[in-house]
Design a protein around this motif. Structure first.
Motif, PDB file in Angstrom:
ATOM      1  N   ARG A 121       0.834  -1.208   0.000  1.00 40.15           N
ATOM      2  CA  ARG A 121       0.000   0.000   0.000  1.00 40.15           C
ATOM      3  C   ARG A 121       0.871   1.262   0.000  1.00 40.15           C
ATOM      4  O   ARG A 121       0.589   2.228  -0.732  1.00 40.15           O
ATOM      5  CB  ARG A 121      -0.908   0.004   1.230  1.00 40.15           C
ATOM      6  N   ALA A 122       1.942   1.249   0.782  1.00 40.01           N
ATOM      7  CA  ALA A 122       2.836   2.403   0.805  1.00 40.01           C
ATOM      8  C   ALA A 122       3.510   2.603  -0.555  1.00 40.01           C
ATOM      9  O   ALA A 122       3.685   3.739  -1.015  1.00 40.01           O
ATOM     10  CB  ALA A 122       3.897   2.226   1.892  1.00 40.01           C
ATOM     11  N   GLY A 123       3.880   1.500  -1.209  1.00 40.88           N
ATOM     12  CA  GLY A 123       4.501   1.609  -2.521  1.00 40.88           C
ATOM     13  C   GLY A 123       3.567   2.189  -3.558  1.00 40.88           C
ATOM     14  O   GLY A 123       3.954   3.058  -4.358  1.00 40.88           O
ATOM     15  N   ILE A 124       2.304   1.745  -3.554  1.00 41.84           N
ATOM     16  CA  ILE A 124       1.330   2.266  -4.529  1.00 41.84           C
ATOM     17  C   ILE A 124       1.043   3.739  -4.257  1.00 41.84           C
ATOM     18  O   ILE A 124       0.951   4.560  -5.178  1.00 41.84           O
ATOM     19  CB  ILE A 124       0.043   1.425  -4.478  1.00 41.84           C
ATOM     20  N   ASN A 125       0.924   4.084  -2.981  1.00 38.89           N
ATOM     21  CA  ASN A 125       0.642   5.487  -2.640  1.00 38.89           C
ATOM     22  C   ASN A 125       1.815   6.414  -2.938  1.00 38.89           C
ATOM     23  O   ASN A 125       1.632   7.632  -3.027  1.00 38.89           O
ATOM     24  CB  ASN A 125       0.267   5.600  -1.153  1.00 38.89           C
ATOM     25  N   SER A 126       3.032   5.847  -3.063  1.00 42.82           N
ATOM     26  CA  SER A 126       4.194   6.699  -3.324  1.00 42.82           C
ATOM     27  C   SER A 126       4.214   7.235  -4.753  1.00 42.82           C
ATOM     28  O   SER A 126       4.941   8.189  -5.051  1.00 42.82           O
ATOM     29  CB  SER A 126       5.483   5.916  -3.051  1.00 42.82           C
ATOM     30  N   VAL A 127       3.447   6.613  -5.640  1.00 38.68           N
ATOM     31  CA  VAL A 127       3.389   7.078  -7.037  1.00 38.68           C
ATOM     32  C   VAL A 127       2.401   8.235  -7.117  1.00 38.68           C
ATOM     33  O   VAL A 127       1.253   8.118  -6.676  1.00 38.68           O
ATOM     34  CB  VAL A 127       2.954   5.930  -7.972  1.00 38.68           C
ATOM     35  N   LEU A 145       2.973   0.225 -10.927  1.00 37.55           N
ATOM     36  CA  LEU A 145       3.743  -0.836 -10.277  1.00 37.55           C
ATOM     37  C   LEU A 145       5.252  -0.740 -10.523  1.00 37.55           C
ATOM     38  O   LEU A 145       6.037  -0.935  -9.589  1.00 37.55           O
ATOM     39  CB  LEU A 145       3.209  -2.202 -10.704  1.00 37.55           C
ATOM     40  N   PRO A 146       5.728  -0.449 -11.761  1.00 31.44           N
ATOM     41  CA  PRO A 146       7.186  -0.325 -11.928  1.00 31.44           C
ATOM     42  C   PRO A 146       7.802   0.746 -11.027  1.00 31.44           C
ATOM     43  O   PRO A 146       8.919   0.577 -10.549  1.00 31.44           O
ATOM     44  CB  PRO A 146       7.331   0.025 -13.415  1.00 31.44           C
ATOM     45  N   GLN A 147       7.075   1.846 -10.816  1.00 31.67           N
ATOM     46  CA  GLN A 147       7.603   2.888  -9.927  1.00 31.67           C
ATOM     47  C   GLN A 147       7.432   2.504  -8.463  1.00 31.67           C
ATOM     48  O   GLN A 147       8.280   2.818  -7.612  1.00 31.67           O
ATOM     49  CB  GLN A 147       6.896   4.216 -10.207  1.00 31.67           C
ATOM     50  N   ALA A 148       6.319   1.830  -8.154  1.00 25.04           N
ATOM     51  CA  ALA A 148       6.085   1.418  -6.766  1.00 25.04           C
ATOM     52  C   ALA A 148       7.087   0.362  -6.317  1.00 25.04           C
ATOM     53  O   ALA A 148       7.409   0.277  -5.125  1.00 25.04           O
ATOM     54  CB  ALA A 148       4.663   0.888  -6.621  1.00 25.04           C
ATOM     55  N   MET A 149       7.615  -0.433  -7.260  1.00 24.39           N
ATOM     56  CA  MET A 149       8.542  -1.503  -6.879  1.00 24.39           C
ATOM     57  C   MET A 149       9.803  -0.949  -6.251  1.00 24.39           C
ATOM     58  O   MET A 149      10.439  -1.614  -5.423  1.00 24.39           O
ATOM     59  CB  MET A 149       8.898  -2.336  -8.109  1.00 24.39           C
ATOM     60  N   ARG A 150      10.189   0.285  -6.631  1.00 19.95           N
ATOM     61  CA  ARG A 150      11.375   0.884  -6.003  1.00 19.95           C
ATOM     62  C   ARG A 150      11.173   1.044  -4.509  1.00 19.95           C
ATOM     63  O   ARG A 150      12.125   0.974  -3.736  1.00 19.95           O
ATOM     64  CB  ARG A 150      11.663   2.249  -6.635  1.00 19.95           C
ATOM     65  N   VAL A 151       9.933   1.276  -4.106  1.00 22.62           N
ATOM     66  CA  VAL A 151       9.632   1.441  -2.684  1.00 22.62           C
ATOM     67  C   VAL A 151       9.336   0.095  -2.035  1.00 22.62           C
ATOM     68  O   VAL A 151       9.637  -0.110  -0.855  1.00 22.62           O
ATOM     69  CB  VAL A 151       8.425   2.394  -2.516  1.00 22.62           C
ATOM     70  N   ILE A 152       8.789  -0.843  -2.801  1.00 20.26           N
ATOM     71  CA  ILE A 152       8.355  -2.119  -2.230  1.00 20.26           C
ATOM     72  C   ILE A 152       9.526  -3.081  -2.015  1.00 20.26           C
ATOM     73  O   ILE A 152       9.566  -3.807  -1.018  1.00 20.26           O
ATOM     74  CB  ILE A 152       7.289  -2.761  -3.157  1.00 20.26           C
ATOM     75  N   ILE A 153      10.484  -3.091  -2.946  1.00 19.78           N
ATOM     76  CA  ILE A 153      11.534  -4.121  -2.903  1.00 19.78           C
ATOM     77  C   ILE A 153      12.394  -4.061  -1.631  1.00 19.78           C
ATOM     78  O   ILE A 153      12.593  -5.100  -0.974  1.00 19.78           O
ATOM     79  CB  ILE A 153      12.429  -4.017  -4.153  1.00 19.78           C
ATOM     80  N   PRO A 154      12.942  -2.897  -1.219  1.00 15.09           N
ATOM     81  CA  PRO A 154      13.818  -2.919  -0.033  1.00 15.09           C
ATOM     82  C   PRO A 154      13.153  -3.462   1.235  1.00 15.09           C
ATOM     83  O   PRO A 154      13.710  -4.371   1.879  1.00 15.09           O
ATOM     84  CB  PRO A 154      14.243  -1.453   0.116  1.00 15.09           C
ATOM     85  N   PRO A 155      11.953  -2.979   1.619  1.00 13.63           N
ATOM     86  CA  PRO A 155      11.345  -3.565   2.826  1.00 13.63           C
ATOM     87  C   PRO A 155      10.920  -5.013   2.637  1.00 13.63           C
ATOM     88  O   PRO A 155      10.932  -5.791   3.600  1.00 13.63           O
ATOM     89  CB  PRO A 155      10.135  -2.652   3.086  1.00 13.63           C
TER      90      PRO A 155
END
Length: 312
Positions: free
Chosen positions: A179-185, A209-219
């Protein structure tokens, strides 16, 4: 009053200035700190190597014992399967949390409230007691024919319960990460995609999703490593075929817990290191275009292109 330095050559009009001769700063504090740390590490390593309590002979004998390696495989299976459940269910829960439907939002919130609000060890104990709580599961028409019957009490499936328990608990955390990754876009990205004629699915797949993955992958990488270590709690099911369970069974017989715990820690560190390497490459893949700093490959291609232009 500031005197003019006679050694400095003032370039004439139109002439290029001389290149700056940079002199690195001397940092003796760093060298002293590094030396102190190396000395302390060396003293600890020497003390550990000469301390008979570590029983390094036992450590070497059990490091590649077949029971330990089988336990490492079971630990990896628990980690992968539980994370697969967590990522899939967590994505669904994240979409439910973002849904305009209040029932879906509330259901997802209650799920997260329960599974994030109770310790995973307590949840695993409950999963171990499922055969006592639900003796059988029947699916069908109420007071009518049954289509499915499962005798839970006689079901010997500690591994399955461990995977389900770990996966459901981790899904609550993955939902918040997604959810945080999707909201970051930004909303502008979605608006631009819609303006280009993309559907909701195309917008999510090609833009969000390609942009959200930058936020999703590390955590997510951190959660994967955390899951690997959390598998040691499956003793609450109880399940003892994992890596820590095997080590515990062995030192329960030979009464040498220290070398067996070192063996266990060595395997956890080795698996974690491999996972961290994979996380590094995944982060680098999804970070393409996110920074203005050129990579070595891009710099080489730029230099080659400039050389080709000059050659013309």
């Amino acid at each position: 009053m500031i005197e003019k330095d006679s050694t400095v050559t003032v370039p004439g009009p139109g002439a290029e200035p001389e290149p700056i001769k940079a002199v690195p700063l001397r940092r003796p504090g760093r060298w002293i700190a590094a030396a102190i740390i190396l000395i302390l590490v060396g003293l600890f390593a020497y003390g550990a190597a000469t301390n008979p309590a570590y029983r390094w002979d036992t450590y070497g004998r059990y490091l590649f014992d077949s029971r330990i390696t089988q336990g490492a495989i079971v630990t990896l299976e628990l980690t992968v399967l539980a994370m697969a459940i967590a990522v899939g269910l967590g994505t669904v829960l994240a979409v439910m949390r973002l849904s305009p439907n209040p029932v879906l939002r509330t259901a997802a919130w209650v799920y997260l409230w329960i599974f994030r609000g109770t310790p995973v060890y307590v949840q695993l104990v409950f999963w171990g007691l499922v055969p006592s709580i639900y003796k059988q599961i029947d699916l069908g028409v109420p007071f009518g024919p049954q289509f499915f019957h499962l005798d839970v009490q006689n079901l010997q499936a500690a591994f399955l319960f461990a995977v389900i328990g770990l996966g459901l608990n981790e899904a609550a955390y993955m939902a918040e990460i997604v959810r945080a990754g999707i909201n970051s876009v930004g909303e502008g990205q979605r608006e631009a995609s819609v303006a280009l004629g993309m559907s909701w699915t195309q917008t999510m797949r090609r833009t969000v999703l390609p942009q959200a993955m930058r936020v999703i992958i590390p955590p997510t990488g951190n959660e994967l490593i955390g899951m690997l270590k959390t598998t040691s709690l499956v003793t609450a099911i109880p399940l003892s075929t994992d890596l820590f369970g095997r080590a515990r069974d062995i030192y329960g017989v030979n009464f040498q817990p220290i070398p067996l715990l070192l063996v266990c820690a060595t395997w956890y560190l080795a698996i974690t290191s491999v996972l961290m390497v994979g996380q590094y490459y995944l982060e680098r893949y999804y970070s393409r275009g996110a920074t203005r700093q050129l990579t070595a490959k891009q710099l080489q291609e730029l230099a080659t292109a400039q050389a080709a232009v000059k050659a013309k």
